[in-house]
Design an enzyme around this catalytic site. Structure first.
Site, PDB file in Angstrom:
ATOM      1  N   CYS A 124      84.393  57.849  21.358  1.00  0.00           N
ATOM      2  CA  CYS A 124      83.807  58.800  22.304  1.00  0.00           C
ATOM      3  C   CYS A 124      84.501  58.784  23.658  1.00  0.00           C
ATOM      4  O   CYS A 124      84.418  59.749  24.417  1.00  0.00           O
ATOM      5  CB  CYS A 124      82.316  58.526  22.484  1.00  0.00           C
ATOM      6  SG  CYS A 124      81.400  58.430  20.940  1.00  0.00           S
TER       7      CYS A 124
ATOM      8  N   HIS B 120      77.535  66.584  21.286  1.00  0.00           N
ATOM      9  CA  HIS B 120      78.502  65.509  21.507  1.00  0.00           C
ATOM     10  C   HIS B 120      79.623  65.643  20.486  1.00  0.00           C
ATOM     11  O   HIS B 120      79.551  65.097  19.384  1.00  0.00           O
ATOM     12  CB  HIS B 120      77.776  64.168  21.392  1.00  0.00           C
ATOM     13  CG  HIS B 120      78.637  62.961  21.601  1.00  0.00           C
ATOM     14  ND1 HIS B 120      79.848  62.998  22.262  1.00  0.00           N
ATOM     15  CD2 HIS B 120      78.457  61.657  21.224  1.00  0.00           C
ATOM     16  CE1 HIS B 120      80.368  61.787  22.294  1.00  0.00           C
ATOM     17  NE2 HIS B 120      79.549  60.959  21.666  1.00  0.00           N
TER      18      HIS B 120
ATOM     19  N   CYS C 117      80.526  55.823  27.043  1.00  0.00           N
ATOM     20  CA  CYS C 117      80.689  54.649  26.184  1.00  0.00           C
ATOM     21  C   CYS C 117      81.277  55.080  24.847  1.00  0.00           C
ATOM     22  O   CYS C 117      81.198  56.242  24.462  1.00  0.00           O
ATOM     23  CB  CYS C 117      79.350  53.949  25.965  1.00  0.00           C
ATOM     24  SG  CYS C 117      78.123  54.961  25.096  1.00  0.00           S
TER      25      CYS C 117
END
Length: 396
Positions: free
Chosen positions: A91, A351, A381
């Site tokens: 990510c 996301h 994160c």
């Protein structure tokens, strides 16, 4: 603006973030990159010949795409002489590309392009044990989208995030409340026209996709409370976590010389980039620690921040990270929460793993300019206990 060490965000743009199996399902990741890269160059009128490198962040490289960044550059019609690099920090990847551009320009590059991209809808399952054949026994098919943590016994990332949140005093109700707020803030920003010049339409076989598909306007605390936690965890549900999404974000970074030569007015300035790491299950609070450290390095405090973007890998991530950053000061925690993800976060927007870090930087820079603030920070994160943070200063 004449300091050769300064690094400027010229501008950026993103695609709509699509639902898993939604409007971007039939758009190849190479074509998604092409459209987004061409859109940012067209918007800025930036000469591609003045770009020193293209850095592309993508988390699902195992899907089989060889040397993705090079394919993206060629598809966009960029010069064959343009160096490129593909980054996989899960990510964190999209934000890492901004950090790489910052470092490159400080080392003498004129300008760079940072791209974050993911097509989770097109991520294939992997069929293991087939290269040399198998006479007997079962074959193993791995679904990368199960998002397991091999450094923590192969367990679910969602489960460990919920457990870490509870251990730090953040329960289900707080996470659901943040998730609802994410949607409410998103739809207010949408109504205010905030996303009008952030999102570029993407051409698909079914027509142009112009809006994010993930946000739910009918979300409520009652509906969120009825959802069962996933993977046997204590708090994380489909409602207080983002979906699996598709999307791309591109930003142009420039040194002072290229900025002046091209007569560009920058969006903001990249002050610094920081990477830290912790235990394999530390991701839910690590952004808070990263923000604290990057501020300390700059001689700032959390109270100096006008804009904060923390990726909502789960609603728990934003809530726990703010609590971590406030360090027991309830008043400061409330103040920081009001300044975090002011236009909604990933729980609402979605996301797209490789793209989200770049989206946070773009959103933070645009919001800083919008409100006339001085300092913004973005943190994300990923990568089994790693975090990137970018400190941004107003261009004035």
């Amino acid at each position: 603006m004449s300091d050769p060490q300064l690094v400027w965000i010229v501008d950026g743009i993103r695609s709509p973030f699509g639902r898993f199996g939604g409007g971007l399902r039939e758009v190849s990741v190479v074509d998604l990159a092409r459209q987004t890269l061409q859109a940012v160059v067209q918007r800025t009128a930036w000469p591609v010949q003045d770009v020193s490198e293209l850095n592309a962040g993508m988390a699902m490289i195992e899907g089989g795409l060889m040397v993705p960044a090079r394919q993206y550059a060629m598809a966009a019609g960029f010069p064959e002489t343009l160096p490129s690099l593909t980054v996989d920090r899960a990510c964190c990847s999209g934000m890492t590309t901004v950090g790489l551009g910052w470092r490159a320009i400080q080392s003498g590059a004129r300008s760079t392009i940072a791209l974050g991209i993911e097509s989770m809808s097109q991520t294939p399952r992997l069929l293991h044990e087939t290269r040399w054949g198998s006479k007997r026994g079962d074959l193993t098919v791995e679904d990368l989208l199960m998002l397991r943590n091999p450094l923590a016994g192969g367990g679910s990332i969602a489960r460990s995030a919920g457990e870490e949140a509870v251990n730090r005093g953040v329960g289900r109700e707080e996470q659901d409340a943040w998730a609802l707020q994410s949607h409410e803030r998103y739809f207010k920003a949408l109504a205010d026209g905030y996303f009008d010049d952030e999102i570029t339409p993407v051409s698909t076989p079914g027509g142009d996709l112009r809006l994010d598909e993930q946000p739910r306007s009918d979300s409520s605390l009652e509906k969120l409370a009825r959802l069962e936690p996933v993977y046997g965890g204590p708090t994380v549900t489909a409602g207080n976590a983002p979906g699996l999404n598709d999307g791309a974000v591109a930003l142009i970074l420039s040194g002072s010389a290229a900025l002046a030569d091209n007569g560009a007015t920058p969006l903001a300035k990249v002050h610094s980039h920081l990477q830290i790491a912790g235990t394999p299950t530390s991701s839910v609070y690590l952004p808070g620690l990263a923000i604290a450290r990057i501020l300390q390095n700059a001689g700032l405090t959390p109270r100096d921040l006008d804009v904060i973007e923390i990726n909502e890998a789960f609603a728990a991530t934003a809530v726990v990270s703010i609590k971590t950053l406030a360090d027991g000061d309830a008043g400061l925690e409330e103040q920081l929460a009001a300044r975090t993800n002011m236009n909604g976060g990933a729980v609402a927007i979605g996301h797209a793993t490789g793209a989200s870090g770049a989206r946070l930087v773009l959103t933070a820079a645009r919001q800083l300019k919008r409100i006339g603030g001085r300092w913004a920070v973005a943190a994300i994160c990923g990568g089994f206990g790693q975090t990137d943070a970018i400190l941004i200063e107003a261009a004035q």
